[in-house]
Write an enzyme that holds these catalytic residues in place. Structure first.
Site, PDB file in Angstrom:
ATOM      1  N   HIS A  39       0.854  -1.192   0.000  1.00 18.27           N
ATOM      2  CA  HIS A  39       0.000   0.000   0.000  1.00 18.27           C
ATOM      3  C   HIS A  39       0.886   1.237   0.000  1.00 18.27           C
ATOM      4  O   HIS A  39       2.103   1.136   0.208  1.00 18.27           O
ATOM      5  CB  HIS A  39      -0.860   0.010   1.274  1.00 18.27           C
ATOM      6  CG  HIS A  39      -0.021   0.108   2.505  1.00 18.27           C
ATOM      7  ND1 HIS A  39       0.472  -1.001   3.158  1.00 18.27           N
ATOM      8  CD2 HIS A  39       0.501   1.176   3.154  1.00 18.27           C
ATOM      9  CE1 HIS A  39       1.238  -0.621   4.160  1.00 18.27           C
ATOM     10  NE2 HIS A  39       1.283   0.707   4.182  1.00 18.27           N
ATOM     11  N   HIS A  55       5.884   6.559  -0.935  1.00 26.57           N
ATOM     12  CA  HIS A  55       6.615   5.339  -1.322  1.00 26.57           C
ATOM     13  C   HIS A  55       5.729   4.132  -1.032  1.00 26.57           C
ATOM     14  O   HIS A  55       4.762   4.244  -0.264  1.00 26.57           O
ATOM     15  CB  HIS A  55       7.911   5.223  -0.508  1.00 26.57           C
ATOM     16  CG  HIS A  55       7.633   5.034   0.949  1.00 26.57           C
ATOM     17  ND1 HIS A  55       7.344   6.094   1.797  1.00 26.57           N
ATOM     18  CD2 HIS A  55       7.502   3.915   1.716  1.00 26.57           C
ATOM     19  CE1 HIS A  55       7.085   5.633   3.002  1.00 26.57           C
ATOM     20  NE2 HIS A  55       7.170   4.308   2.986  1.00 26.57           N
TER      21      HIS A  55
HETATM   22  O1  3AM Z   1       3.912   2.382   4.324  1.00 25.94           O
HETATM   23  P1  3AM Z   1       5.079   2.142   5.187  1.00 25.94           P
HETATM   24  O2  3AM Z   1       5.503   0.722   5.209  1.00 25.94           O
HETATM   25  O3  3AM Z   1       6.198   3.076   4.942  1.00 25.94           O
HETATM   26  O4  3AM Z   1       6.187   1.641   8.626  1.00 25.94           O
HETATM   27  C1  3AM Z   1       4.790   1.610   8.809  1.00 25.94           C
HETATM   28  C2  3AM Z   1       4.039   1.616   7.526  1.00 25.94           C
HETATM   29  O5  3AM Z   1       4.626   2.534   6.645  1.00 25.94           O
HETATM   30  C3  3AM Z   1       4.349   2.912   9.402  1.00 25.94           C
HETATM   31  O6  3AM Z   1       2.974   2.973   9.104  1.00 25.94           O
HETATM   32  C4  3AM Z   1       2.705   2.217   7.953  1.00 25.94           C
HETATM   33  C5  3AM Z   1       1.651   1.199   8.219  1.00 25.94           C
HETATM   34  O7  3AM Z   1       2.040   0.345   9.251  1.00 25.94           O
HETATM   35  N1  3AM Z   1       4.597   2.979  10.820  1.00 25.94           N
HETATM   36  C6  3AM Z   1       4.488   1.983  11.719  1.00 25.94           C
HETATM   37  N2  3AM Z   1       4.812   2.433  12.935  1.00 25.94           N
HETATM   38  C7  3AM Z   1       5.132   3.741  12.817  1.00 25.94           C
HETATM   39  C8  3AM Z   1       5.540   4.763  13.714  1.00 25.94           C
HETATM   40  N3  3AM Z   1       5.687   4.536  15.015  1.00 25.94           N
HETATM   41  C9  3AM Z   1       5.004   4.091  11.458  1.00 25.94           C
HETATM   42  N4  3AM Z   1       5.240   5.332  10.991  1.00 25.94           N
HETATM   43  C10 3AM Z   1       5.612   6.246  11.906  1.00 25.94           C
HETATM   44  N5  3AM Z   1       5.756   5.993  13.202  1.00 25.94           N
END
Ligand code: 3AM
Length: 194
Positions: free
Chosen positions: A37, A121
């Site tokens: 996603h 991204h």
């Molecule tokens: O889409 P991406 O994979 O970049 O890394 C997690 C993911 O991002 C991010 O939220 C998205 C859905 O899980 N994520 C998880 N924990 C996080 C945090 N503590 C976070 N982003 C910022 N702070």
């Protein structure tokens, strides 16, 4: 409590192509095809009341459907600190505009403002050991990655639960954008009470 984020879901055909990029990199955990996603806003753990407020604010967003392209690859962190490998997004004003509206909406609902700059991204893999040269090779190899146009007819409030096989994502609510074509590979997953 529920762990939430806001994202653009990707069509199955695109997810399939991205899942086909899996490549042996020591310590990499590749995102399962169904979980690929584009995150617009990570929210984190909130209680049901706050989730309902966020839903209420997101539902008020008016925005026209648009398209974007995936372009290139990269990683967050460098060297041994590299922690995520991703497919990039070609410059898209509409995507930034939608993200800004979502940011304002979740802050109105009581979430703390996001301080980090939005870097669109699609995470392909999480890296436990940096990944080293293999990660750099992957990025060079896929510098020419180009997929699209991908129509954004809706965005979604997604809940994340940790299951045995990793994160389990559920689109709790989908918010249609104006003029978007019906999205046939999305199935309504139920809604938070509004
Ligand atoms: O889409 P991406 O994979 O970049 O890394 C997690 C993911 O991002 C991010 O939220 C998205 C859905 O899980 N994520 C998880 N924990 C996080 C945090 N503590 C976070 N982003 C910022 N702070």
């Amino acid at each position: 409590m529920v762990r939430l984020f806001v994202a653009v879901e990707l069509p199955a055909a695109i997810r399939q192509r991205l899942a086909g990029l899996v490549w042996p990199i020591a310590g990499a955990r590749w995102v399962a095809m169904e979980n690929l996603h584009l995150t617009l806003r990570f929210i984190g753990e909130v209680d049901e009341g706050c989730a309902a407020d966020i839903d209420g604010e997101l539902a008020r967003i008016e925005f026209d459907a648009f398209s974007f392209d995936l372009a290139g690859a990269g990683h967050f962190g460098s060297g041994n600190g590299a922690r995520a490998l991703w497919a990039g997004v070609a410059a898209c004003q509409a995507l930034l505009g939608l993200q800004a509206k979502i940011e304002r909406a979740v802050v109105r609902a009581g979430a703390a403002p996001e301080r980090r700059k939005f870097h669109p991204h699609v995470t392909l893999a999480r890296l436990r050991r940096g990944g080293g040269a293999r990660v750099e090779q992957f990025v060079v190899e896929h510098g020419g990655l180009a997929m699209g146009p991908i129509e954004v007819a809706s965005f979604a409030l997604i809940s994340s639960r940790l299951g045995r096989g990793g994160a389990d994502y559920t689109a709790e609510v989908r918010y249609p954008l104006n003029g978007g074509l019906a999205d046939l590979d999305h199935v309504w997953a139920g809604a938070l009470e509004r």
